[in-house]
Design an enzyme around this catalytic site. Structure first.
Site, PDB file in Angstrom:
ATOM      1  CG  ASP A 104       4.780  -0.817  13.129  1.00 30.95           C
ATOM      2  OD1 ASP A 104       5.742  -1.188  13.814  1.00 30.95           O
ATOM      3  OD2 ASP A 104       3.738  -0.342  13.615  1.00 30.95           O
ATOM      4  CE  LYS A 164      -4.013  -2.015   2.345  1.00 30.40           C
ATOM      5  NZ  LYS A 164      -4.901  -1.920   3.524  1.00 30.40           N
ATOM      6  CD  GLU A 165       2.553   2.921   4.397  1.00 27.07           C
ATOM      7  OE1 GLU A 165       1.673   3.286   5.178  1.00 27.07           O
ATOM      8  OE2 GLU A 165       3.698   2.606   4.770  1.00 27.07           O
ATOM      9  CE  LYS A 177      -4.623   0.939  15.375  1.00 26.22           C
ATOM     10  NZ  LYS A 177      -5.969   1.509  15.330  1.00 26.22           N
ATOM     11  CE  LYS A 178       3.211   9.152  12.146  1.00 26.35           C
ATOM     12  NZ  LYS A 178       2.624  10.265  11.346  1.00 26.35           N
ATOM     13  CG  ASP A 207       3.834  10.255   7.767  1.00 26.22           C
ATOM     14  OD1 ASP A 207       4.233   9.790   8.856  1.00 26.22           O
ATOM     15  OD2 ASP A 207       2.794  10.928   7.651  1.00 26.22           O
ATOM     16  CG  ASP A 232      -1.146  14.746  14.992  1.00 32.00           C
ATOM     17  OD1 ASP A 232      -2.108  14.405  15.716  1.00 32.00           O
ATOM     18  OD2 ASP A 232      -1.276  15.005  13.790  1.00 32.00           O
TER      19      ASP A 232
END
Length: 755
Positions: free
Chosen positions: A66, A36-37, A207-208, A232, A455
């Site tokens: 990850d 996906k990335e 997660k992130k 990112d 954030d």
């Protein structure tokens, strides 16, 4: 607007004939799923980092995988080999940007300001090298789509440790740095480290935010730079001097010690500047916040002070000496002076006791840290266990004496604790699943947990500790990002932000009641309140977009009749709002097109993503249901960048599509009704049509997306359109506007029996 002077920074910290005194920096790059990335996008981001204009020995790049994908690992290996050719080429000819994909795609004359005779020849050779590198990366991607039944195996025949994405050990590989970190010219390259933290099924990995905290600990063990930049996977360095720009604020001898982070403006690649819906936020709101306590943290393109990430308070300003009255002689002992001196002595005594207690607390902590440092140099296993059992550090930072010691070395010092193998062993320990248990990681230390928008929480915590932040807009944008290329992908991102704001609103970290008595200023608190309550505005916005259609169908008007006084107040309020918008646009340099695009996206996001996030956020918090984190895929298509309004269906499009069709049907119904009644109906109709057309103009991107792509309108949209058209057709028949309305007298029962 702030301005930096990079030449003065070099004069102060890079003196000729001496080693550079610029502070080291650790750069974090986050990626999850390479399918996906795209790995090619990640590779370009890494290459722009390795080639930036900063001392190579001061830069360390950590890539967090990850998804524990072997594809990402192999892509980074290929990137290292290409970097040995790409980095010297960039520094020799000072090219911008230093991401090869975007550099070679620029449609400008690349001979501008390039007078070196060999530039054209070397550029052509480098472009061929990059095309070959690109083919190798794409072949790895094609190969990875067919996963073997037994899983992936490495070159030595051993199984890849990350074959099970949800259950695998921690993995760290140093590609560049300690060994082999030199380019073709024999010059040192920045350190590049691959990190994949340990995953177990029964642990919450956050997660992130959890990945960033893992990188913070690994980098502290290996390099321990005092500053951290997080990006990112699709954010590349567009200005090679952007880190120097941040150091102008961070290393400022006057105010630098109180700056927790420098947030850079976001600029998007692949779409026209006027189509960027975030310009209003970054060019207006963030500039305004910079005048209070600083901008909010937006999740990426931000340089942090590591000390602030560890949850320490900001250094307090030294108060000027108090003014004393010397107009009376020293022998004066009147009651007023005596009472004043008595109060001063009492306050001085209390202050001394507080300082003494705090000094003893700091002394006990520093002595414990010294014990850790002594162990690192010449300690025994028993001493190690004694330091780990220290509850002060174990509760806050976890049971790693080396990492605890690194938290006290905040000036770029690195720990000398054995060879690279022993460092990697300790680094593997700090990224284990159970390391954060019973610690303050994610609560007071590092990136804060509890919301998909980590954030906002992280920046809010830092401001509560008294830190301030800086907003920087270099003349050449420091970073660029591959933007979601259509409206629905953008709405997915907006939905994440709105859902995160709802989670914060219903948590203990809500700015309405959290952080009083700290270092957060009142105006800054109001800005954070605005940042977490804005999804609630979607409810009146949906009502506002529905009312014009209701008025056209029922014959009522959205605004009641106003008196002269009320009308003047209404006109004055409208004029004030309009003037404020014009002044904001004038001061920030936002064009009319950008402002209108921002207004459109605000309405579209409000009636779709924000509206859904309000109810889903309430359901998640009250019912304890976990929502999936949507990853926006930005994989390159075969065609060039499509229109910003190309429509890829998501469930978020249902409500705005409904409102759009509703207002279109209402316009048709209103005009038909006016034609049927006659001339006297057109006057009231114009006001109703004005409001309805205003809603349709804001929702126009949906109309353009549905009718502008032939034979590609999603089926579900067609189904919804038919259902809605049927519903309003039945409603039309029920109202029956073409029949003449009765205008005779109202007949009432007289009470007599006529029979």
């Amino acid at each position: 607007m702030r301005e930096t002077y990079l030449d003065r920074l070099s004069l102060r910290y890079e003196k000729e004939g001496k080693a550079s005194q610029l502070s080291p920096i650790d750069i974090f790059v986050i990626t999850v799923d390479p399918l996906k990335e795209p790995p090619l996008v990640t590779a370009n981001s890494v290459l722009s980092i390795l080639a930036m204009d900063y001392p190579a020995e001061k830069v360390s790049c950590y890539v967090s995988d990850d998804g524990a994908a072997m594809l990402t690992f192999e892509a980074l290996s290929e990137t290292c080999e290409f970097a040995k050719k790409w980095v010297p080429f960039c520094k020799k000819f000072s090219i911008e940007p230093r991401a090869p994909e975007w550099y070679f795609a620029e449609k400008i004359s690349y001979l501008n300001d390039k007078v070196h005779p060999s530039f054209v020849k070397e550029r052509r050779a480098m472009k061929r090298e990059y095309e070959e590198f690109r083919v190798r990366i794409n072949s790895l991607v094609a190969k990875s789509r067919k996963v073997p039944e037994e899983g992936w195996t490495m070159q030595d025949g051993t199984p890849w440790p990350g074959n099970n994405v949800r259950d695998h050990p921690g993995m760290i590989q140093v590609f560049l740095g300690e060994t082999g970190g030199y380019d073709m010219d024999g010059k040192e390259l920045p350190r590049l480290v691959y990190v994949s933290r340990e995953k177990k099924p029964n642990f919450n990995h956050h997660k992130k935010a959890g990945a960033l905290n893992a990188l913070a600990r690994v980098s502290a063990v290996l390099s321990n730079a005092p500053f951290v930049l997080n990006l990112d996977y699709d954010h590349y360095i567009n200005n090679s001097k952007v880190v120097r720009d941040a150091m102008c604020f961070m290393m400022d001898p006057v105010v630098g010690k109180r700056v927790s982070y420098v947030q850079f403006s976001q600029r998007f690649d692949g779409i026209e500047q006027h189509a960027n819906q975030t310009n209003g936020f970054f060019d207006i709101n963030m500039k305004g916040l910079d005048g209070i306590q600083g901008p909010t943290y937006v999740g990426t393109q931000c340089v942090f002070r590591r000390q602030a990430l560890y949850g320490f308070d900001s250094p307090r300003k030294k108060k000027p000496p108090t003014k004393t009255c010397n107009c009376w002689p020293k022998w004066c002992c009147c009651g007023c002076c005596f009472m004043g001196n008595k109060k001063k002595k009492k306050l001085k005594k209390q202050k001394f006791e507080i300082m003494e207690n705090s000094h003893s607390k700091v002394h006990s902590e520093s002595s414990a840290v010294e014990g850790v440092l002594n162990y690192i140099e010449n300690g025994t296993e028993d001493e190690k266990l004694a330091q780990i059992s220290n509850p002060k550090f174990a509760k806050k930072f976890g049971q790693s004496p080396i990492f605890v010691a690194s938290t006290q070395l905040l000036d770029g010092e690195t720990l000398k604790h054995g060879n690279l193998a022993s460092q990697l062993t300790e680094a593997i320990h700090v990224i284990s699943c159970g390391y954060e248990e019973k610690t303050e990681w994610g609560k007071e230390v590092g990136w804060i947990y509890g919301s998909v928008t980590e954030d906002i929480l992280t920046g809010f915590k830092m401001h509560c500790h008294g830190w301030r932040s800086i907003y920087s807009i270099p003349q050449r944008p420091g970073f660029k990002v591959s933007s979601p290329r259509n409206l629905s992908s953008g709405l997915q991102q907006v939905f994440q932000w709105a859902l995160g704001s709802m989670e914060i609103f219903m948590s203990k970290h809500c700015p309405l009641w959290y952080g009083y008595g700290g270092g957060l200023k009142w105006l800054q608190r109001i800005s954070y309140i605005n940042a977490i309550v804005y999804p609630w505005t979607s409810i009146p916005l949906v009502v506002y977009c529905t009312l014009p259609a209701v008025c056209l169908l029922t014959g009522k008007f959205i605004i009641p009749e106003l008196s002269n006084t009320a009308g003047m107040w209404f006109v004055s309020l409208f004029f004030c709002i309009f003037t404020t918008s014009l002044l904001e646009m004038r001061w920030s340099g936002v064009t009319i097109d950008e402002w209108w695009r921002n207004e459109q996206f605000w309405v579209i996001g409000g009636v779709s993503a924000h509206f859904v996030a309000v109810f889903l956020g309430m359901f998640k918090v009250l019912a304890g249901v976990n929502t999936n984190f949507i990853v926006t895929s930005r994989e390159d298509d075969e065609k060039e960048h499509s229109d910003m309004f190309a429509l890829n269906w998501t469930t978020l499009l249902i409500i705005p599509t409904t409102l759009l069709i509703l207002n279109i049907i209402a316009v048709v119904a209103g005009v038909s009704n006016a034609i049927n009644i006659g001339f006297e109906a057109w006057g009231p109709l114009l006001g109703k049509l004005l409001f309805s057309f205003w809603v349709i103009l804001h929702l126009y991107p949906f109309l353009k997306g549905m009718v502008g792509r032939h034979n590609r309108t999603p089926t579900i949209v067609i189904v919804w359109a038919i259902l809605l058209a049927t519903f309003f057709s039945v409603l039309w028949v029920k109202i029956d506007p073409f029949l003449p309305k009765s205008s005779g007298p109202v007949l009432e029962e007289c009470g007599l029996d006529c029979n």
